[in-house]
Design an enzyme around this catalytic site. Structure first.
Site, short mmCIF file in Angstrom:
data_model
loop_
_atom_site.label_atom_id
_atom_site.label_comp_id
_atom_site.label_asym_id
_atom_site.label_seq_id
_atom_site.Cartn_x
_atom_site.Cartn_y
_atom_site.Cartn_z
N ASP A 103 0.85 -1.19 0.00
CA ASP A 103 0.00 0.00 0.00
C ASP A 103 0.89 1.24 0.00
OD1 ASP A 103 -2.26 -1.60 0.23
OD2 ASP A 103 -2.63 -1.14 2.34
N ARG A 158 -1.41 -0.94 -8.35
CA ARG A 158 -2.78 -0.52 -8.01
C ARG A 158 -2.81 0.99 -8.17
NH1 ARG A 158 -3.86 -1.05 -2.03
NH2 ARG A 158 -4.23 -3.25 -2.42
C1 FAD Z 1 -8.78 -1.44 -2.99
C2 FAD Z 1 -8.35 -0.07 -2.57
C3 FAD Z 1 -7.07 0.11 -2.06
C4 FAD Z 1 -6.64 1.39 -1.71
N1 FAD Z 1 -5.32 1.55 -1.31
C5 FAD Z 1 -4.87 2.80 -1.08
C6 FAD Z 1 -3.49 3.05 -0.80
O1 FAD Z 1 -2.66 2.15 -0.78
N2 FAD Z 1 -3.12 4.33 -0.57
C7 FAD Z 1 -4.01 5.38 -0.61
O2 FAD Z 1 -3.60 6.53 -0.43
N3 FAD Z 1 -5.31 5.15 -0.84
C8 FAD Z 1 -5.77 3.91 -1.08
N4 FAD Z 1 -7.10 3.72 -1.36
C9 FAD Z 1 -8.08 4.81 -1.11
C10 FAD Z 1 -8.24 5.73 -2.31
O3 FAD Z 1 -7.07 6.46 -2.50
C11 FAD Z 1 -9.43 6.69 -2.10
O4 FAD Z 1 -9.21 7.47 -0.95
C12 FAD Z 1 -10.78 6.02 -1.96
O5 FAD Z 1 -10.87 4.87 -2.76
C13 FAD Z 1 -11.90 6.97 -2.37
O6 FAD Z 1 -11.75 7.34 -3.71
P1 FAD Z 1 -12.68 6.78 -4.90
O7 FAD Z 1 -11.80 6.46 -6.05
O8 FAD Z 1 -13.50 5.66 -4.42
O9 FAD Z 1 -13.52 8.00 -5.40
P2 FAD Z 1 -14.36 9.14 -4.67
O10 FAD Z 1 -14.50 10.20 -5.71
O11 FAD Z 1 -13.78 9.49 -3.36
O12 FAD Z 1 -15.76 8.44 -4.43
C14 FAD Z 1 -16.60 8.08 -5.49
C15 FAD Z 1 -17.86 7.45 -4.91
O13 FAD Z 1 -17.53 6.23 -4.27
C16 FAD Z 1 -18.28 6.05 -3.08
N5 FAD Z 1 -17.36 6.08 -1.92
C17 FAD Z 1 -16.06 6.45 -1.92
N6 FAD Z 1 -15.53 6.32 -0.69
C18 FAD Z 1 -16.53 5.88 0.10
C19 FAD Z 1 -16.62 5.55 1.48
N7 FAD Z 1 -15.58 5.66 2.31
N8 FAD Z 1 -17.82 5.14 1.96
C20 FAD Z 1 -18.88 5.00 1.15
N9 FAD Z 1 -18.86 5.30 -0.17
C21 FAD Z 1 -17.69 5.73 -0.69
C22 FAD Z 1 -19.26 7.19 -3.03
O14 FAD Z 1 -20.42 6.77 -3.71
C23 FAD Z 1 -18.55 8.27 -3.82
O15 FAD Z 1 -19.41 9.21 -4.36
C24 FAD Z 1 -7.54 2.48 -1.78
C25 FAD Z 1 -8.82 2.28 -2.29
C26 FAD Z 1 -9.22 1.05 -2.71
C27 FAD Z 1 -10.59 0.89 -3.30
#
Ligand code: FAD
Length: 312
Positions: free
Chosen positions: A133, A184
């Site tokens: 990560d 990722r």
């Molecule tokens: C498998 C995975 C691994 C990850 N690993 C890392 C990492 O190593 N380092 C890092 O910095 N970040 C990591 N992240 C987190 C990522 O960077 C984002 O902060 C997070 O995924 C929210 O961004 P989004 O792309 O979903 O879009 P956004 O624009 O934030 O969200 C889009 C839509 O998704 C839904 N959504 C998003 N978050 C949530 C929530 N918490 N609860 C409910 N609904 C939600 C909502 O419907 C929202 O409108 C990871 C995410 C995933 C899915």
């Protein structure tokens, strides 16, 4: 722009005082369970089994970050090795995701490298895969350096690139050229200043699709290039599906990833449509910072939590 609420919640995710308060409230634990599979490895294996049963893959995260002594970091690595063995013994389909600050990055880089190497080697022996990560920008260079050292020796390790960082395109390009781009791609979950990261959300989203396209377009030129699109954003997901479809990119050349407990409907839909869909499944007792970052990502989660707190 980054909302002040998001900024505050991410800052609070690092506060030990706030941690004591939040963790001490029973309702927090109940709400955290929405995002966390349970406290034990057995709970996590059960969650993986159910996930696999629905046709989805998994990656396992033993919660914990920012460890400041070697003994604790070694215990964390031991737990991951135990998890890899349990995955093998139970026959579930999952790899693992680790955080370098849980593996001793704050203690010493060389110690951290060797601690993680133990895990990657155990995974190699068991035919499994380790994802590193990515945490906040002060550790990006050191994390990528450790990743490159490991990847030079082991093919079964990948890392995470965050679309909000300006540097990410350069990192993706150089990792692809080195044949190390098992990546990722996510938007990024930490507070980052304008000096290093895009602040407006549309710019982060645009860079995310730019990086996905860059990787998909480069697969023939740079063998080993494999993007995992980690997002719950239906626009990013639909864009990826359409791009792959129009360019004849097979569904096994990339995968989608989402977090446990978030957009389960969409997770299932993608799996049913024949896409590789991997769910990130965290377990353990140290859920506070992970939970706070999930609250920060969606104001509705915070509202739900606030209502539960006042008993409404
Ligand atoms: C498998 C995975 C691994 C990850 N690993 C890392 C990492 O190593 N380092 C890092 O910095 N970040 C990591 N992240 C987190 C990522 O960077 C984002 O902060 C997070 O995924 C929210 O961004 P989004 O792309 O979903 O879009 P956004 O624009 O934030 O969200 C889009 C839509 O998704 C839904 N959504 C998003 N978050 C949530 C929530 N918490 N609860 C409910 N609904 C939600 C909502 O419907 C929202 O409108 C990871 C995410 C995933 C899915």
């Amino acid at each position: 722009m980054v909302s002040p609420l998001r900024h505050t919640l991410i800052a609070l995710s690092k506060s030990s005082q706030m941690q004591k308060i939040i963790v001490g409230i029973p309702i927090s634990r109940r709400m955290a369970r929405r995002f966390v599979a349970g406290e034990t490895l057995a709970d996590a294996i059960e969650a993986i089994r159910a996930t696999n049963g629905a046709g989805l893959l998994a990656t396992l995260d033993y919660l914990g970050e920012h460890v400041y002594n070697q003994a604790e970091a070694s215990v964390n690595a031991d737990e991951y090795i135990r998890a890899l063995q349990a995955i093998q013994q139970t026959g579930v389909d999952a790899n693992i995701s680790i955080k370098l600050t849980a593996m001793g990055l704050a203690v010493d880089d060389e110690f951290c490298y060797h601690n993680v190497r133990r895990i990657v080697q155990a995974a190699a022996e068991l035919g499994n895969f380790v994802r590193i990560d990515m945490e906040d920008s002060p550790v990006t260079d050191r994390s990528l350096h450790i990743y490159r050292r490991l990847r030079a020796e082991f093919p079964n390790v990948g890392v995470v690139i965050q679309a909000y960082l300006y540097r990410s395109e350069e990192d993706v390009r150089s990792l692809m050229e080195q044949g190390m781009a098992h990546l990722r791609l996510c938007k990024g979950a930490y507070n980052e200043p304008p000096a290093v990261a895009f602040q407006p959300k549309p710019e982060v989203d645009q860079n995310m699709t730019h990086l996905i396209q860059l990787m998909l377009d480069s697969q023939a030129q740079f063998p080993g290039t494999y993007p995992a699109v980690a997002s719950h954003d239906h626009r990013i997901i639909n864009w990826t599906k359409a791009y792959a479809h129009h360019h004849g990119i097979a569904t096994d050349r990339f995968e989608f990833q989402m977090l446990y407990g978030i957009r389960r409907d969409l997770q299932q839909q993608l799996a049913d449509q024949g896409y590789r869909m991997r769910v990130y499944i965290p377990y353990g007792t140290r859920w506070y910072p992970y939970f706070m970052r999930r609250l920060a990502e969606r104001p509705a989660n915070l509202l739900f939590f606030a209502r539960a707190l006042v008993g409404n």
